[in-house]
Design a protein around this motif. Structure first.
Motif, PDB file in Angstrom:
ATOM      1  N   ASP A  81      -4.552   8.872   1.452  1.00 57.85           N
ATOM      2  CA  ASP A  81      -6.721   8.900   1.702  1.00 57.85           C
ATOM      3  C   ASP A  81      -6.369  10.741   2.205  1.00 57.85           C
ATOM      4  OD1 ASP A  81      -7.371   7.356   1.520  1.00 57.85           O
ATOM      5  OD2 ASP A  81      -7.979   6.316   3.212  1.00 57.85           O
ATOM      6  N   GLU A 100       0.766  -1.295   0.324  1.00 59.74           N
ATOM      7  CA  GLU A 100       0.000  -0.156  -0.285  1.00 59.74           C
ATOM      8  C   GLU A 100       0.647   1.251   0.253  1.00 59.74           C
ATOM      9  OE1 GLU A 100      -2.891  -3.243   1.145  1.00 59.74           O
ATOM     10  OE2 GLU A 100      -0.681  -2.524   1.852  1.00 59.74           O
ATOM     11  N   CYS A 101       2.207   0.999   0.254  1.00 61.77           N
ATOM     12  CA  CYS A 101       3.315   2.389   0.695  1.00 61.77           C
ATOM     13  C   CYS A 101       3.298   2.637  -0.882  1.00 61.77           C
ATOM     14  CB  CYS A 101       4.088   1.563   1.210  1.00 61.77           C
ATOM     15  SG  CYS A 101       3.945   2.111   2.679  1.00 61.77           S
ATOM     16  N   ASP A 136       3.910   0.810   7.084  1.00 61.78           N
ATOM     17  CA  ASP A 136       2.799  -0.558   7.383  1.00 61.78           C
ATOM     18  C   ASP A 136       1.401   0.276   6.071  1.00 61.78           C
ATOM     19  OD1 ASP A 136       2.037   1.851   9.084  1.00 61.78           O
ATOM     20  OD2 ASP A 136       1.537   0.185  10.269  1.00 61.78           O
ATOM     21  N   ALA A 137       0.984  -0.783   6.216  1.00 58.80           N
ATOM     22  CA  ALA A 137       0.050  -1.226   5.724  1.00 58.80           C
ATOM     23  C   ALA A 137      -1.224   0.641   6.149  1.00 58.80           C
ATOM     24  CB  ALA A 137      -1.251  -1.931   4.905  1.00 58.80           C
ATOM     25  N   ASP A 138      -1.673   0.645   7.400  1.00 58.09           N
ATOM     26  CA  ASP A 138      -2.373   1.703   7.634  1.00 58.09           C
ATOM     27  C   ASP A 138      -2.154   3.144   7.512  1.00 58.09           C
ATOM     28  OD1 ASP A 138      -4.513  -0.507   8.506  1.00 58.09           O
ATOM     29  OD2 ASP A 138      -2.967  -0.782  10.120  1.00 58.09           O
ATOM     30  N   PHE A 139      -0.359   3.004   8.137  1.00 64.91           N
ATOM     31  CA  PHE A 139      -0.105   4.638   8.041  1.00 64.91           C
ATOM     32  C   PHE A 139      -0.179   4.573   6.397  1.00 64.91           C
ATOM     33  CE2 PHE A 139       3.436   7.216   6.553  1.00 64.91           C
ATOM     34  CZ  PHE A 139       2.682   8.548   7.656  1.00 64.91           C
ATOM     35  N   CYS A 140       0.270   3.902   5.743  1.00 71.17           N
ATOM     36  CA  CYS A 140       0.722   4.892   4.028  1.00 71.17           C
ATOM     37  C   CYS A 140      -0.998   4.734   3.536  1.00 71.17           C
ATOM     38  CB  CYS A 140       0.983   3.217   3.323  1.00 71.17           C
ATOM     39  SG  CYS A 140       2.483   3.119   3.135  1.00 71.17           S
ATOM     40  N   ARG A 141      -1.719   4.033   4.077  1.00 70.71           N
ATOM     41  CA  ARG A 141      -3.558   4.123   3.119  1.00 70.71           C
ATOM     42  C   ARG A 141      -4.102   5.289   3.952  1.00 70.71           C
ATOM     43  NH1 ARG A 141      -5.467  -0.099   5.683  1.00 70.71           N
ATOM     44  NH2 ARG A 141      -4.710  -1.494   4.715  1.00 70.71           N
ATOM     45  N   ASP A 142      -4.050   5.697   5.667  1.00 71.58           N
ATOM     46  CA  ASP A 142      -4.615   7.035   5.814  1.00 71.58           C
ATOM     47  C   ASP A 142      -3.930   8.194   5.325  1.00 71.58           C
ATOM     48  OD1 ASP A 142      -5.690   5.143   7.316  1.00 71.58           O
ATOM     49  OD2 ASP A 142      -4.366   5.705   9.333  1.00 71.58           O
TER      50      ASP A 142
END
Length: 178
Positions: free
Chosen positions: A167, A33-34, A158-164
């Motif tokens: 967005d 996701e990054c 990580d995926a959560d940070f890159c997704r946020d």
């Protein structure tokens, strides 16, 4: 004789120096996701605005490379929580009086108290590269104790940070970006 021994020793030690077979890699590897395809509205200015809105301080930009580097720092407490400290007990006594010297072992338990200097600083660094074809994010986290010693350093892409972050970049209207 000593010259030959010194020459032989230096030749043997010089052979011990070897280059690594592989280059270092980030552990853990950045999440998929990054990296994402660059859209028509993706720009370096939107990335800068999104990072600043997330509380990051922009440290460096290079428009020719499409690179922005930013960081944010905050104080944390108990950076070594979970690390067992050695017990503090026991001692050795040596002394005497009246011309007699004696020694012995003393066993005691104690505890210390003082000003809470167990704070650490958590430094989070982020780099965003906005290219013509893709946007790439990398992040690392370092924890520095109150003495200035590095306690922990790790890759945190990580995926959560890159997704946020993606967005947040997409939420910045193109006309709002500087």
């Amino acid at each position: 004789m000593r010259k030959w021994l010194l020459l032989l020793l230096s030749a043997v030690l010089a052979g011990c120096q070897v280059t690594p077979t592989t280059l270092p890699v980030a552990e853990p590897a950045p999440a998929a996701e990054c990296r994402w395809p660059a859209g028509s509205g993706d720009s370096l200015a939107r990335a800068v605005t999104a990072l600043e809105a997330e509380g990051f301080l922009v440290r460096h930009t290079d428009a020719s490379l499409g690179l922005v580097s930013a960081e944010r720092a905050r104080n944390t407490i108990y950076h070594d929580n979970g690390v067992e400290r050695l017990p503090r007990f026991g001692g050795f006594v040596l002394g005497g009086s009246g011309g007699h010297v004696s020694s012995g072992v003393m066993i005691g338990l104690g505890t210390g108290f003082g000003v809470g200097v167990d704070e650490a600083t958590r430094v989070e660094r982020v780099s965003v590269v906005v290219g013509e074809q893709q946007v790439q994010v990398s992040r690392d986290i370092r924890i520095i104790d109150w003495r200035g010693a590095l306690r922990e350093s790790r890759s945190a892409s990580d995926a959560d940070f890159c997704r946020d972050l993606r967005d947040a970049i997409e939420a910045v209207p193109p006309q709002e970006a500087p």
